[in-house]
Design a protein around this motif. Sequence first.
Motif, PDB file in Angstrom:
ATOM      1  N   VAL A   1       4.451  -8.609  13.248  1.00  0.00           N
ATOM      2  CA  VAL A   1       3.042  -8.464  12.925  1.00  0.00           C
ATOM      3  C   VAL A   1       2.855  -7.410  11.836  1.00  0.00           C
ATOM      4  CG1 VAL A   1       0.786  -7.771  13.816  1.00  0.00           C
ATOM      5  CG2 VAL A   1       2.323  -9.150  15.235  1.00  0.00           C
ATOM      6  N   GLN A   2       2.058  -7.770  10.848  1.00  0.00           N
ATOM      7  CA  GLN A   2       1.690  -6.805   9.808  1.00  0.00           C
ATOM      8  C   GLN A   2       0.189  -6.855   9.583  1.00  0.00           C
ATOM      9  OE1 GLN A   2       4.259  -7.614   6.319  1.00  0.00           O
ATOM     10  NE2 GLN A   2       5.055  -5.559   6.640  1.00  0.00           N
ATOM     11  N   LEU A   3      -0.415  -5.694   9.509  1.00  0.00           N
ATOM     12  CA  LEU A   3      -1.814  -5.541   9.149  1.00  0.00           C
ATOM     13  C   LEU A   3      -1.866  -4.654   7.918  1.00  0.00           C
ATOM     14  CD1 LEU A   3      -3.319  -4.800  12.699  1.00  0.00           C
ATOM     15  CD2 LEU A   3      -3.202  -7.001  11.525  1.00  0.00           C
ATOM     16  N   VAL A   4      -2.467  -5.158   6.850  1.00  0.00           N
ATOM     17  CA  VAL A   4      -2.494  -4.426   5.592  1.00  0.00           C
ATOM     18  C   VAL A   4      -3.939  -4.199   5.176  1.00  0.00           C
ATOM     19  CG1 VAL A   4      -1.769  -4.371   3.193  1.00  0.00           C
ATOM     20  CG2 VAL A   4      -0.284  -5.423   4.925  1.00  0.00           C
ATOM     21  N   GLU A   5      -4.361  -2.930   5.204  1.00  0.00           N
ATOM     22  CA  GLU A   5      -5.722  -2.569   4.812  1.00  0.00           C
ATOM     23  C   GLU A   5      -5.803  -2.323   3.311  1.00  0.00           C
ATOM     24  OE1 GLU A   5      -5.257  -0.177   8.836  1.00  0.00           O
ATOM     25  OE2 GLU A   5      -4.042  -0.535   7.041  1.00  0.00           O
ATOM     26  N   SER A   6      -6.976  -2.547   2.776  1.00  0.00           N
ATOM     27  CA  SER A   6      -7.263  -2.232   1.378  1.00  0.00           C
ATOM     28  C   SER A   6      -8.763  -2.002   1.240  1.00  0.00           C
ATOM     29  CB  SER A   6      -6.806  -3.349   0.453  1.00  0.00           C
ATOM     30  OG  SER A   6      -7.480  -4.555   0.765  1.00  0.00           O
ATOM     31  N   GLY A   7      -9.151  -1.446   0.093  1.00  0.00           N
ATOM     32  CA  GLY A   7     -10.560  -1.287  -0.199  1.00  0.00           C
ATOM     33  C   GLY A   7     -11.110   0.118  -0.060  1.00  0.00           C
ATOM     34  N   GLY A   8     -10.288   1.042   0.404  1.00  0.00           N
ATOM     35  CA  GLY A   8     -10.760   2.412   0.495  1.00  0.00           C
ATOM     36  C   GLY A   8     -10.903   3.041  -0.875  1.00  0.00           C
TER      37      GLY A   8
END
Length: 114
Positions: free
Chosen positions: A2-9
Amino acid sequence: QVQLVESGGGLVQAGGSLRLSCAASGITFSLSASGWYRQAPGKQRELVATMTSGGSTDYADSVKGRFTISRDNAKNTLYLQMNSLKPEDTAVYYCNAQNIWSFWGQGTQVTVSS
């Protein structure tokens, strides 16, 4: 895996807006409970917004009416639209997804200047 990749900060002035994204692989948001959490320096990680597999949402009192959690099932991506940002919203924001295990992204920094 499982990978969760955040962006947008990023850095934004008070009153501004940002949209955070969390792209998932290895887990399906529409089949899982999911949410956004944040951790400010020197403070514990706190819940910001959650969404059930069925799409029901809940928010911390401090962000109600300003933040909106949503997801795009086709893209398997979770979003957090943040409006009317305040300096006290400054934190690292983390994406979370749960089935029988709980998974976290690496976090994305949001800084709101006064």
